[in-house]
Design a protein around this motif. Structure first.
Motif, short mmCIF file in Angstrom:
data_model
loop_
_atom_site.label_atom_id
_atom_site.label_comp_id
_atom_site.label_asym_id
_atom_site.label_seq_id
_atom_site.Cartn_x
_atom_site.Cartn_y
_atom_site.Cartn_z
N MET A 74 -28.92 -41.25 20.01
CA MET A 74 -27.50 -41.34 19.67
C MET A 74 -27.25 -40.71 18.31
SD MET A 74 -24.47 -42.46 20.56
CE MET A 74 -24.81 -43.65 21.86
N SER A 75 -26.35 -39.74 18.25
CA SER A 75 -25.98 -39.12 16.99
C SER A 75 -24.71 -39.78 16.45
CB SER A 75 -25.71 -37.62 17.19
OG SER A 75 -26.90 -36.94 17.52
N ARG A 76 -24.70 -40.06 15.16
CA ARG A 76 -23.51 -40.60 14.52
C ARG A 76 -22.65 -39.46 13.97
NH1 ARG A 76 -23.57 -46.08 13.33
NH2 ARG A 76 -25.59 -47.12 13.49
N ILE A 77 -21.35 -39.57 14.18
CA ILE A 77 -20.38 -38.68 13.54
C ILE A 77 -19.59 -39.57 12.58
CG2 ILE A 77 -18.56 -36.99 13.88
CD1 ILE A 77 -21.11 -36.29 15.36
N VAL A 78 -19.83 -39.39 11.29
CA VAL A 78 -19.21 -40.26 10.29
C VAL A 78 -18.12 -39.49 9.56
CG1 VAL A 78 -19.57 -41.69 8.26
CG2 VAL A 78 -21.39 -41.49 9.98
N PHE A 79 -16.90 -40.00 9.64
CA PHE A 79 -15.77 -39.39 8.96
C PHE A 79 -15.56 -40.11 7.63
CE2 PHE A 79 -15.14 -38.36 13.38
CZ PHE A 79 -14.70 -37.04 13.34
N PHE A 80 -15.61 -39.36 6.54
CA PHE A 80 -15.40 -39.93 5.21
C PHE A 80 -13.93 -39.72 4.84
CE2 PHE A 80 -15.60 -39.26 0.46
CZ PHE A 80 -15.68 -40.62 0.17
N LEU A 81 -13.20 -40.82 4.67
CA LEU A 81 -11.77 -40.78 4.49
C LEU A 81 -11.38 -41.04 3.04
CD1 LEU A 81 -10.72 -42.91 7.61
CD2 LEU A 81 -11.34 -40.48 7.49
N VAL A 82 -10.48 -40.21 2.53
CA VAL A 82 -9.94 -40.42 1.19
C VAL A 82 -8.43 -40.68 1.31
CG1 VAL A 82 -11.69 -38.90 0.19
CG2 VAL A 82 -9.42 -37.99 0.75
N PRO A 83 -7.83 -41.31 0.32
CA PRO A 83 -6.38 -41.55 0.38
C PRO A 83 -5.62 -40.24 0.54
CG PRO A 83 -7.37 -42.87 -1.34
CD PRO A 83 -8.46 -41.96 -0.86
N GLY A 84 -4.60 -40.28 1.40
CA GLY A 84 -3.80 -39.08 1.66
C GLY A 84 -4.38 -38.19 2.72
N VAL A 85 -5.38 -38.68 3.46
CA VAL A 85 -6.01 -37.86 4.50
C VAL A 85 -4.97 -37.44 5.53
CG1 VAL A 85 -6.68 -39.91 5.84
CG2 VAL A 85 -7.91 -37.75 6.16
N HIS A 86 -5.06 -36.19 5.98
CA HIS A 86 -4.16 -35.69 7.02
C HIS A 86 -4.63 -36.20 8.38
CE1 HIS A 86 -1.22 -33.15 5.13
NE2 HIS A 86 -2.14 -32.50 4.45
N LEU A 87 -3.70 -36.73 9.16
CA LEU A 87 -4.05 -37.29 10.46
C LEU A 87 -4.73 -36.27 11.37
CD1 LEU A 87 -1.04 -39.60 11.41
CD2 LEU A 87 -3.43 -40.28 11.09
N LEU A 88 -4.19 -35.05 11.47
CA LEU A 88 -4.76 -34.09 12.41
C LEU A 88 -6.12 -33.57 11.93
CD1 LEU A 88 -4.45 -32.73 15.09
CD2 LEU A 88 -3.14 -30.89 14.00
N ASP A 89 -6.30 -33.48 10.60
CA ASP A 89 -7.61 -33.10 10.09
C ASP A 89 -8.68 -34.07 10.58
OD1 ASP A 89 -6.27 -31.16 8.70
OD2 ASP A 89 -7.10 -31.68 6.74
N LEU A 90 -8.30 -35.33 10.72
CA LEU A 90 -9.21 -36.37 11.20
C LEU A 90 -9.21 -36.45 12.72
CD1 LEU A 90 -10.92 -38.99 11.09
CD2 LEU A 90 -8.77 -40.22 10.64
N ALA A 91 -8.02 -36.53 13.31
CA ALA A 91 -7.91 -36.82 14.74
C ALA A 91 -8.43 -35.69 15.61
CB ALA A 91 -6.46 -37.12 15.10
N GLY A 92 -8.23 -34.43 15.17
CA GLY A 92 -8.68 -33.30 15.99
C GLY A 92 -10.18 -33.32 16.22
N PRO A 93 -11.00 -33.28 15.15
CA PRO A 93 -12.45 -33.33 15.37
C PRO A 93 -12.90 -34.64 16.03
CG PRO A 93 -11.95 -32.53 13.16
CD PRO A 93 -10.65 -33.00 13.75
N ALA A 94 -12.26 -35.76 15.65
CA ALA A 94 -12.64 -37.04 16.27
C ALA A 94 -12.43 -37.00 17.77
CB ALA A 94 -11.85 -38.19 15.65
N GLN A 95 -11.33 -36.38 18.22
CA GLN A 95 -11.07 -36.29 19.65
C GLN A 95 -12.11 -35.42 20.35
OE1 GLN A 95 -8.31 -37.83 21.42
NE2 GLN A 95 -9.77 -37.34 23.05
#
Length: 302
Positions: free
Chosen positions: A1-22
């Motif tokens: 199992m590979s982990r994909i860890v998203f490191f979030l900072v305040p003001g993160v753009h939703l699509l910057d996160l949601a696109g790769p996560a999807q």
């Protein structure tokens, strides 16, 4: 199992996160071993769009097969980015030093720069902050006006929707072009992208057209690029003559079906060689009976 860890900072753009996560979530739905996690320096992060997100504050144990992604944030320049603690930057450095991959979307490249991971490496970011990134990290090799770059397990993208392209590239690299194409189709994403930079995957590079017959032929080649695929059988499978398929394929991609298959084989072989495989072993793995063909293709691409 590979982990994909998203490191979030305040003001993160939703699509910057949601696109790769999807992308990685969809890949997991198709049986690829991914587990997604979200880490921040505080338990709740307010996005640029006003939606609060919950995140863990402890980093999981990470290995070479795991990936850290730093999504971008709202700022006119990287200098306006939120502070990132030394401990988090050290995690980025340690993960890469241990053989892992780190990636960024948009202004997230600045976090990789602060960790020293852009020094001497090709990178990119959103066009609005390219100049500032170059000023803040002069040892980085900034590549302007491209969708993403990949250099020594440091992968950066231009921002917003290009984070999807970055994630599809990583899926293609790890699991083959057919897997990435399947994810893209499920997400109703037009698998386009950059035909001018060697960092983009061959599958994505030659999908920037709307010819359904050629897409169906590419689907077959993507799924069986390491097997013999005679042109008559390929043409019959998509319901056209050999001559018509060759003409349509060349017009849409600039390549013949055989050249496209060879490009996929070469890309996969380069990945295997880069991870320690011998030339002969890589050639056999991608379907070449004679390693000399792989040597010729590598020499031609040099």
């Amino acid at each position: 199992m590979s982990r994909i860890v998203f490191f979030l900072v305040p003001g993160v753009h939703l699509l910057d996160l949601a696109g790769p996560a999807q992308v990685f979530s969809t890949a997991a739905d198709f049986g690829h071993p991914y587990a997604l996690a979200y880490v921040a320096e505080q338990p709740q992060v307010l996005t640029a769009q006003g939606l609060p997100l919950a995140a863990g504050t402890d980093w999981p144990d990470l290995g070479p097969d795991d990936l850290i992604v730093v999504p971008g944030w709202r700022t006119s320049t990287p200098a306006g980015a939120p502070a990132i603690g030394d401990a988090s930057l050290q995690v980025l450095r340690d993960h890469h030093a241990g053989g892992g991959t780190v990636a960024s979307v948009c202004a997230g490249a600045d976090a990789l720069g602060r960790a020293g991971l852009l020094d001497g490496r090709h990178c990119t970011t959103h066009h609005d902050v390219q100049d500032e990134l170059a000023r803040r990290h002069p040892r980085a090799v900034l590549v302007r006006d491209v969708l993403f770059t990949a250099d020594d397990r440091v992968v950066t993208s231009a921002g917003i929707a290009s984070g999807i392209d970055l994630a599809l590239h990583l899926v293609a690299t790890r699991h083959g072009p057919a897997a990435a194409a399947k994810v893209a189709r499920e997400m109703v994403v037009h698998t386009r992208r950059n035909g001018h930079e060697p960092q983009s995957s061959e599958m994505l590079r030659h999908r920037s057209h709307l010819v359904d017959t050629v897409h169906r032929a590419q689907d077959l080649i993507d799924a069986r690029f390491d097997q013999p695929l005679p042109l008559p059988a390929l043409a019959s499978a998509v319901g056209v003559s050999e001559r018509t398929l060759t003409r349509l394929f060349r017009r849409a991609t600039g390549l013949t079906p055989l050249r496209y298959q060879q490009a996929l084989r070469l890309e996969r072989a380069e990945h295997l060689i880069g991870h320690g495989a011998t030339m002969d072993a890589a050639a056999r793995s991608v379907g070449f009976e004679d390693p000399r063909m792989l040597r010729r293709l590598r020499a031609r691409a040099a």
